[in-house]
Design a protein around this motif. Structure first.
Motif, PDB file in Angstrom:
ATOM      1  N   VAL A  91      13.166  -6.632  -6.902  1.00 25.14           N
ATOM      2  CA  VAL A  91      12.197  -7.709  -6.724  1.00 25.14           C
ATOM      3  C   VAL A  91      11.146  -7.243  -5.720  1.00 25.14           C
ATOM      4  O   VAL A  91      11.493  -6.701  -4.660  1.00 25.14           O
ATOM      5  CB  VAL A  91      12.867  -8.993  -6.223  1.00 25.14           C
ATOM      6  CG1 VAL A  91      11.840 -10.116  -6.071  1.00 25.14           C
ATOM      7  CG2 VAL A  91      13.985  -9.427  -7.175  1.00 25.14           C
ATOM      8  N   ARG A  92       9.872  -7.383  -6.075  1.00 28.54           N
ATOM      9  CA  ARG A  92       8.791  -6.930  -5.195  1.00 28.54           C
ATOM     10  C   ARG A  92       8.236  -8.112  -4.424  1.00 28.54           C
ATOM     11  O   ARG A  92       8.239  -9.249  -4.914  1.00 28.54           O
ATOM     12  CB  ARG A  92       7.679  -6.281  -6.025  1.00 28.54           C
ATOM     13  CG  ARG A  92       8.130  -5.029  -6.759  1.00 28.54           C
ATOM     14  CD  ARG A  92       7.059  -4.522  -7.704  1.00 28.54           C
ATOM     15  NE  ARG A  92       7.513  -3.317  -8.430  1.00 28.54           N
ATOM     16  CZ  ARG A  92       6.894  -2.830  -9.510  1.00 28.54           C
ATOM     17  NH1 ARG A  92       5.803  -3.440  -9.988  1.00 28.54           N
ATOM     18  NH2 ARG A  92       7.358  -1.762 -10.124  1.00 28.54           N
ATOM     19  N   ASP A  93       7.738  -7.859  -3.208  1.00 27.09           N
ATOM     20  CA  ASP A  93       7.195  -8.927  -2.374  1.00 27.09           C
ATOM     21  C   ASP A  93       6.132  -9.730  -3.112  1.00 27.09           C
ATOM     22  O   ASP A  93       6.038 -10.952  -2.956  1.00 27.09           O
ATOM     23  CB  ASP A  93       6.594  -8.351  -1.082  1.00 27.09           C
ATOM     24  CG  ASP A  93       7.674  -7.789  -0.152  1.00 27.09           C
ATOM     25  OD1 ASP A  93       7.318  -7.026   0.763  1.00 27.09           O
ATOM     26  OD2 ASP A  93       8.873  -8.121  -0.365  1.00 27.09           O
ATOM     27  N   GLU A  94       5.338  -9.062  -3.924  1.00 26.05           N
ATOM     28  CA  GLU A  94       4.214  -9.734  -4.598  1.00 26.05           C
ATOM     29  C   GLU A  94       4.609 -10.407  -5.908  1.00 26.05           C
ATOM     30  O   GLU A  94       3.776 -11.022  -6.578  1.00 26.05           O
ATOM     31  CB  GLU A  94       3.092  -8.731  -4.872  1.00 26.05           C
ATOM     32  CG  GLU A  94       3.447  -7.619  -5.870  1.00 26.05           C
ATOM     33  CD  GLU A  94       4.124  -6.424  -5.244  1.00 26.05           C
ATOM     34  OE1 GLU A  94       4.637  -6.561  -4.102  1.00 26.05           O
ATOM     35  OE2 GLU A  94       4.172  -5.366  -5.904  1.00 26.05           O
ATOM     36  N   ASP A  95       5.873 -10.341  -6.250  1.00 23.59           N
ATOM     37  CA  ASP A  95       6.302 -10.914  -7.542  1.00 23.59           C
ATOM     38  C   ASP A  95       6.165 -12.428  -7.586  1.00 23.59           C
ATOM     39  O   ASP A  95       6.449 -13.140  -6.617  1.00 23.59           O
ATOM     40  CB  ASP A  95       7.761 -10.568  -7.817  1.00 23.59           C
ATOM     41  CG  ASP A  95       7.928  -9.261  -8.606  1.00 23.59           C
ATOM     42  OD1 ASP A  95       7.070  -8.970  -9.457  1.00 23.59           O
ATOM     43  OD2 ASP A  95       8.933  -8.577  -8.358  1.00 23.59           O
ATOM     44  N   ASP A  96       5.752 -12.894  -8.756  1.00 21.85           N
ATOM     45  CA  ASP A  96       5.966 -14.290  -9.111  1.00 21.85           C
ATOM     46  C   ASP A  96       6.894 -14.301 -10.317  1.00 21.85           C
ATOM     47  O   ASP A  96       7.325 -13.230 -10.772  1.00 21.85           O
ATOM     48  CB  ASP A  96       4.643 -15.026  -9.408  1.00 21.85           C
ATOM     49  CG  ASP A  96       3.883 -14.402 -10.577  1.00 21.85           C
ATOM     50  OD1 ASP A  96       2.646 -14.565 -10.628  1.00 21.85           O
ATOM     51  OD2 ASP A  96       4.516 -13.748 -11.442  1.00 21.85           O
ATOM     52  N   GLU A  97       7.216 -15.474 -10.857  1.00 15.20           N
ATOM     53  CA  GLU A  97       8.193 -15.525 -11.945  1.00 15.20           C
ATOM     54  C   GLU A  97       7.736 -14.706 -13.147  1.00 15.20           C
ATOM     55  O   GLU A  97       8.522 -13.988 -13.768  1.00 15.20           O
ATOM     56  CB  GLU A  97       8.442 -16.981 -12.350  1.00 15.20           C
ATOM     57  CG  GLU A  97       9.555 -17.141 -13.386  1.00 15.20           C
ATOM     58  CD  GLU A  97       9.850 -18.594 -13.709  1.00 15.20           C
ATOM     59  OE1 GLU A  97       9.454 -19.490 -12.925  1.00 15.20           O
ATOM     60  OE2 GLU A  97      10.503 -18.832 -14.739  1.00 15.20           O
ATOM     61  N   GLY A  98       6.419 -14.759 -13.409  1.00  9.56           N
ATOM     62  CA  GLY A  98       5.914 -14.048 -14.584  1.00  9.56           C
ATOM     63  C   GLY A  98       6.003 -12.546 -14.446  1.00  9.56           C
ATOM     64  O   GLY A  98       6.472 -11.855 -15.366  1.00  9.56           O
ATOM     65  N   THR A  99       5.573 -12.019 -13.298  1.00 10.96           N
ATOM     66  CA  THR A  99       5.582 -10.560 -13.134  1.00 10.96           C
ATOM     67  C   THR A  99       7.014 -10.031 -13.087  1.00 10.96           C
ATOM     68  O   THR A  99       7.319  -8.992 -13.678  1.00 10.96           O
ATOM     69  CB  THR A  99       4.840 -10.150 -11.851  1.00 10.96           C
ATOM     70  OG1 THR A  99       5.463 -10.766 -10.708  1.00 10.96           O
ATOM     71  CG2 THR A  99       3.367 -10.577 -11.927  1.00 10.96           C
TER      72      THR A  99
END
Ligand SMILES: Nc1nc2c(c(=O)[nH]1)N[C@@H](CN(C=O)c1ccc(C(=O)N[C@@H](CCC(=O)O)C(=O)O)cc1)CN2
Ligand SMILES: NCC(=O)N[C@@H]1O[C@H](COP(=O)([O-])[O-])[C@@H](O)[C@H]1O
Length: 208
Positions: A151-159
């Motif tokens: 999981v990346r810090d910039e992730d949202d559900e879509g990415t």
């Protein structure tokens, strides 16, 4: 036989793989619980038969399950694959065929219909996808394969979900192809490829 409820990119991966005879399996039909979804369009473009069995067209969930099983039976599948199918299957289906499901989390973490959202909300640093045999519970069936996704810090559900899907499409194709080519058996909750089973194992023929 593949069951879908949405965009069908996992289905597309299976359709693409099945174009090669060496894959060892064919998609004999695609079923859905709703009309007008891209997954059905993908099947139609591939000239694969489709059908829809809507929950709302049946008086009870059990009646829907029986109607779904009757449609599946028309195609005599060896295996049913749930690939983004968003309805809980009942005994009419589960007692008739082995069912494999792909889930966008590392079960038993984050079961259910909102796994990617739940993993993000929990704040895990690693999630992933699971391909498992389906049982009467919700995402409780024996695990066949899993793969982790950071999981990346910039992730949202879509990415995050798109990155998980990239992994799960490869995992699902690999698992379905090996089940078809090599067969499988189970020992308790452990699933193993290959038909050779030891006393006490459950062979695929003994499964539904
Ligand atoms: N008996 C089972 N059926 C299915 C399973 C399973 O593990 N056991 N997996 C699902 C796929 N899935 C998770 O991977 C999943 C999909 C949907 C739900 C859910 O709560 N569905 C609700 C309706 C949700 C909706 O319509 O938006 C429901 O069925 O009432 C949980 C898990 C495939 N089938
Ligand atoms: N709990 C079930 C669930 O969340 N299933 C998920 O729906 C997506 C369908 O994508 P697709 O329609 O592009 O194959 C997949 O990521 C699958 O794991």
């Amino acid at each position: 036989m593949v069951l879908v409820s949405g965009s069908g990119t996992n289905l597309q991966a299976l359709l693409d793989a099945a174009a090669d005879d060496a894959f060892g399996a064919a998609v004999v039909a695609v079923g859905a619980d709703r009309d007008g979804i891209e997954g059905l369009a993908r099947a139609e473009r591939a000239a694969v038969p489709t059908f829809v069995v809507r929950v709302g067209d049946h008086a009870t969930r059990a009646a829907w399950d029986a109607a779904l099983a009757a449609r599946i039976a028309e195609y005599k599948p060896d295996l049913v694959v749930s690939a983004g199918f968003m309805k809980i299957l009942g005994p009419s289906v589960l007692d008739a065929w082995p069912v494999v499901n792909t889930h966008p989390a590392l079960l038993p973490a984050f079961p259910g219909a909102h796994a990617v959202h739940d993993a993000l909300a929990y704040g895990v640093r690693v999630t992933g996808c699971t391909v498992h045999l389906v049982d009467a519970g919700v995402d409780t069936g024996p695990v066949i394969a899993q793969e982790a996704v950071a999981v990346r810090d910039e992730d949202d559900e879509g990415t995050l979900h798109e990155r998980i899907k990239t992994v799960e499409r490869r995992l699902l194709v690999d698992v379905v192809g090996r089940l078809a080519r090599e067969g499988w058996h189970t020992r308790g909750r452990r699933v193993r490829f290959g038909r050779v089973a030891q006393p006490g194992d459950t062979t695929q023929e003994e499964h539904p």
